[in-house]
Enzyme design. Structure first.
Site, short mmCIF file in Angstrom:
data_model
loop_
_atom_site.label_atom_id
_atom_site.label_comp_id
_atom_site.label_asym_id
_atom_site.label_seq_id
_atom_site.Cartn_x
_atom_site.Cartn_y
_atom_site.Cartn_z
N HIS A 31 0.84 -1.21 0.00
CA HIS A 31 0.00 0.00 0.00
C HIS A 31 0.87 1.26 0.00
O HIS A 31 1.26 1.74 1.06
CB HIS A 31 -0.89 0.00 1.24
CG HIS A 31 -1.80 -1.18 1.34
ND1 HIS A 31 -1.36 -2.43 1.71
CD2 HIS A 31 -3.12 -1.30 1.09
CE1 HIS A 31 -2.38 -3.27 1.69
NE2 HIS A 31 -3.46 -2.62 1.33
N HIS A 265 -4.09 3.23 -3.43
CA HIS A 265 -4.28 2.77 -2.04
C HIS A 265 -3.51 1.48 -1.76
O HIS A 265 -2.74 1.42 -0.81
CB HIS A 265 -5.77 2.57 -1.75
CG HIS A 265 -6.00 1.69 -0.57
ND1 HIS A 265 -6.09 2.18 0.71
CD2 HIS A 265 -6.10 0.33 -0.46
CE1 HIS A 265 -6.24 1.16 1.56
NE2 HIS A 265 -6.26 0.03 0.87
N GLU A 411 -18.22 -3.91 24.29
CA GLU A 411 -17.38 -5.12 24.37
C GLU A 411 -16.21 -5.07 23.38
O GLU A 411 -15.08 -5.43 23.72
CB GLU A 411 -18.22 -6.38 24.10
CG GLU A 411 -19.27 -6.69 25.16
CD GLU A 411 -20.55 -5.91 24.95
OE1 GLU A 411 -20.67 -5.17 23.95
OE2 GLU A 411 -21.46 -6.02 25.81
N HIS A 473 -29.17 -15.06 24.84
CA HIS A 473 -28.19 -14.96 25.92
C HIS A 473 -27.56 -16.31 26.28
O HIS A 473 -26.73 -16.38 27.19
CB HIS A 473 -28.85 -14.35 27.17
CG HIS A 473 -29.04 -12.87 27.06
ND1 HIS A 473 -29.66 -12.30 25.97
CD2 HIS A 473 -28.67 -11.85 27.87
CE1 HIS A 473 -29.68 -10.98 26.14
NE2 HIS A 473 -29.08 -10.68 27.27
C1 LIG Z 1 -11.53 -4.45 9.71
C2 LIG Z 1 -10.99 -4.26 8.34
N1 LIG Z 1 -11.84 -4.26 7.31
C3 LIG Z 1 -11.38 -4.13 6.04
C4 LIG Z 1 -10.04 -4.03 5.80
C5 LIG Z 1 -9.52 -3.97 4.38
N2 LIG Z 1 -9.03 -2.59 4.11
C6 LIG Z 1 -7.74 -2.30 4.23
S1 LIG Z 1 -7.45 -0.67 3.94
C7 LIG Z 1 -9.07 -0.37 3.61
C8 LIG Z 1 -9.53 1.01 3.26
C9 LIG Z 1 -9.02 1.99 4.22
O1 LIG Z 1 -9.17 3.27 3.78
P1 LIG Z 1 -8.35 4.42 4.48
O2 LIG Z 1 -8.33 4.21 5.92
O3 LIG Z 1 -8.91 5.71 4.00
O4 LIG Z 1 -6.88 4.22 3.96
P2 LIG Z 1 -6.20 4.93 2.71
O5 LIG Z 1 -7.04 4.61 1.53
O6 LIG Z 1 -6.16 6.36 3.01
O7 LIG Z 1 -4.86 4.28 2.64
C10 LIG Z 1 -9.82 -1.53 3.76
C11 LIG Z 1 -11.28 -1.61 3.55
C12 LIG Z 1 -9.18 -4.05 6.91
N3 LIG Z 1 -7.87 -4.00 6.78
N4 LIG Z 1 -9.68 -4.15 8.16
#
Ligand SMILES: Cc1ncc(C[n+]2csc(CCOP(=O)(O)OP(=O)(O)O)c2C)c(N)n1
Length: 661
Positions: A31, A265, A411, A473
């Site tokens: 990334h 990204h 939680e 529950h």
């Molecule tokens: C809980 C979770 N859900 C989905 C992902 C997959 N994922 C990784 S980065 C991302 C998008 C994040 O966007 P942002 O925080 O704006 O990062 P940027 O594009 O600026 O690098 C997703 C959906 C993950 N890593 N963790």
């Protein structure tokens, strides 16, 4: 800030961009967007803001930095390398390769300087809340009028993804309530996620939301270095509230064609674009893993500053130690996290009838007396979980000495905050809720196991014996769901005596998290036939009742069903029956085959009884016997009636077993 410093920071940022582009390109995965977009912020933090010393990364009073948006790992790796942590350029060149110290997402324990494992979005920010809480607790315990030895900030960098995840809402709400003034979160607001612009998903006003949580909010540009420094000063000046600094940024800043695009990204920029970006940045196009010489010099000189800073702290610490010998003894206990030899745990007698949540209450309170560094709490169920530490106060904004943390009905946040507390060092932590709601905290439990954090989970109301509250529950699949998490131990004591012995193991266990599954209903303390049972239980299972010679049948049970198994055995008087209690399947399965076969000879028919799904018990009976469990959701009604309705009835089980033995 001096022009010279400003220039050096720009060169650090430039180096972060080049290292990132090349590492991702070489790995052909990763990334680049976030590290390139946040390069200036990272450079300012690692160069000018963090009070740290890369030469002694475990310095207890270092500022913590958490990259909550873990996919931007190359930001962290570049900065760790540049600032002098033990992470070589070779490792950066091995980004995302098997066995490297630069895994795809930052992993605590793999890479020096990585404070927590991040990648599942939102967890890191919530961990940072826990770290900030830990700082206040330790500062309260150990700082004196004359000496301040714990006094650090906790910083986190979060992206749009972190801000969208619910876990950060829970943790941020708690942080606001607790007034964690030394928590500073940067929001990389680039309005881009994987699927495109946040216009398609995320149009709320994050700033106002955080204001509502009770945070100070500030904003600025991710590229104005002087402004960033000023914002951090403002954040530090606010001691009563955490601060969110919203920085407007551009993903993949510096790339002529991909800056601002979601395409940057999570994919390499491509050879051509990397070359064009280097050109635009004024870097020799042929130079791979280029580090600007000025950046190198800058961090070279910083080593001296940082070493001096730490020396000063060391001086303060030494003076504090000499002036406060008793406090120092306490400090040693906190940081050695010793296993107190003098724990005075309660004693239970055969015939006592007590719910394991209630023995848990007595055991936990006795432990809290002997372990001054034990803290924790429940997600608004302290009364039901019986986890309140009597007379030890509530941790609140105005009372950092309280040892009961009131997590509220959060939680998921609780699990992640607890990980942060454990990661900080100096404390042993527990958190609690109903077993059925362990599902709400599965992501942080998984991360605790991955990081091998010795967190204690207290999950009460551990079966359909909960009764009247009904299937919502009544846990049925949760024991199995927890048992399949690698490196997590699940203990389900069958009575209060077992509970005490298992707890001794918990107290000395440092290798990972442990989940205690405790009953709501009373359980009779039973006779244990094996004189060596206290030793054997630590291997996961032991003989409660045996027969002469080879058994016709072995009954295996956990928790409340051990009592049931004993009643079943009594009904099968004409058979030779062995009853085995197995409070921890994982530990039993770790035993050498000889021990397993001694307890459960392969040729003997076995029957397992447990008030939960049967999944996993085949590994124990190995095709020879039956499993009496509950492979469906429960029912609302008095616990005993529900259990009988679902087949957990002595006469029925005994009748079924007569058929197979
Ligand atoms: C809980 C979770 N859900 C989905 C992902 C997959 N994922 C990784 S980065 C991302 C998008 C994040 O966007 P942002 O925080 O704006 O990062 P940027 O594009 O600026 O690098 C997703 C959906 C993950 N890593 N963790």
């Amino acid at each position: 800030m001096k022009n010279e410093t400003m220039e050096a920071i720009r060169k650090v940022a430039l180096s972060v961009r080049t290292l990132t582009m090349d590492a991702v390109q070489k790995a052909n995965s990763g990334h680049p967007g976030l590290p390139m977009g946040c390069a200036e912020l990272g450079a300012v933090l690692f160069g000018e803001v963090l009070r740290h010393n890369p030469a002694t990364p475990d310095w207890v009073n270092r500022d913590r930095f958490v990259l909550s948006a873990g996919h931007g790992s190359m930001l962290l790796y570049s900065l760790l390398h540049l600032s002098g942590y033990d992470l070589s350029l070779e490792e950066l060149k091995n980004f995302r390769q098997l066995g490297s110290k630069t895994p795809g997402h930052p992993e605590h324990g793999v890479t020096v300087g990585v404070e927590t494992t991040t990648g599942p979005l939102g967890q890191g920010l919530a961990n940072a809340v826990g770290m900030a809480i830990a700082e206040t607790i330790l500062a309260d315990r150990f700082n004196t009028k004359d000496h301040t030895i714990i006094d650090h900030y906790t910083y986190a960098l979060a992206g749009d993804g972190c801000m969208m995840e619910g876990v950060t809402s829970e943790a941020a709400s708690l942080a606001g309530h607790l007034g964690l003034g030394k928590l500073i979160v940067f929001y990389d607001s680039n309005k881009i996620t994987i699927d495109g612009s946040t216009d398609i998903t995320f149009t709320e006003d994050v700033t106002r939301r955080y204001q509502a949580y009770g945070w100070q909010t500030l904003s600025g540009s991710a590229y104005d270095i002087g402004e960033i420094v000023g914002l951090i000063e403002q954040a530090k000046a606010e001691t009563q509230r955490p601060t969110l600094i919203v920085l407007t940024s551009v993903i993949a800043k510096g790339s002529p064609h991909l800056a601002g695009s979601h395409k940057a990204h999570g994919a390499p920029l491509g050879e051509e674009e990397v070359a064009l970006t280097k050109k635009a940045l004024g870097v020799p196009e042929t130079a791979m893993f280029y580090i600007d010489p000025q950046a190198k010099d800058y961090f070279g000189q910083k080593q001296i500053v940082w070493a001096e800073q730490q020396k000063q702290w060391q001086q303060e610490y030494t003076e504090w130690r000499q002036a406060n010998p008793e406090l120092y003894k306490l400090w040693q206990r906190f940081f050695a996290e010793d296993e107190p030899a003098d724990l005075k745990l309660p004693d239970y007698k055969v015939g006592d009838a007590i719910a394991t949540r209630s023995s848990g209450h007595e055991i936990l309170n006795a432990t809290a007396q002997g372990m001054p560094y034990l803290i924790g709490g429940s997600a608004d169920l302290a009364g039901s979980n019986k986890t309140d530490l009597k007379g030890l106060g509530e941790y609140q904004k105005t009372n950092h000495s309280g040892r009961n943390i009131c997590f509220g009905v959060r939680e998921h946040g609780m699990g992640a905050v607890t990980n942060g507390l454990a990661l900080h060092g100096g404390l042993r932590v527990f958190c609690a809720t109903f077993l059925v709601f362990s599902d709400y905290m599965r992501p942080p439990i998984r991360l605790a196991a991955l990081m091998k954090l010795p967190v204690i989970y207290i999950f009460t109301h551990d079966s359909i014996f909960v009764g009247e509250d009904g299937p919502t529950h009544q846990p049925v699949e949760q024991l199995a769901a927890l048992r399949i998490i690698p490196d997590l131990l699940v203990f389900r004591p069958a009575d209060a005596q077992e509970h005490v012995e298992l707890w001794k193991l918990v107290c000395g266990y440092k290798d990972g998290p442990i989940a205690m599954a405790l009953s709501r209903q009373n359980l009779a303390v039973f006779e244990k036939q094996d004189p060596d049972w206290k030793k054997q239980i630590k291997r996961g299972a032991y003989i409660v009742k045996d027969c002469a010679g080879t058994p016709d049948l072995i009954l295996i049970a956990s928790g409340s069903e051990v009592g049931l198994a004993l009643q079943v055995a009594a009904q099968l008087e004409d058979k030779k029956i062995r009853v085995v209690s197995m409070p921890c399947r994982e530990l039993f399965l770790q035993q050498p085959a000889a021990r397993q076969n001694e307890l459960l000879p392969p040729e003997v028919t076995k029957a397992v009884i447990e008030a939960g799904v049967t999944f996993g018990w085949q590994d124990i009976i190995k095709g020879k016997g039956m499993v009496f469990g509950i492979d469906r959701f429960g029912e609302s009604g008095p616990g005993k009636s529900v259990a009988e309705y679902l087949g957990l009835k002595v006469t029925k089980i005994a009748a079924d077993l007569k058929q197979i033995t």
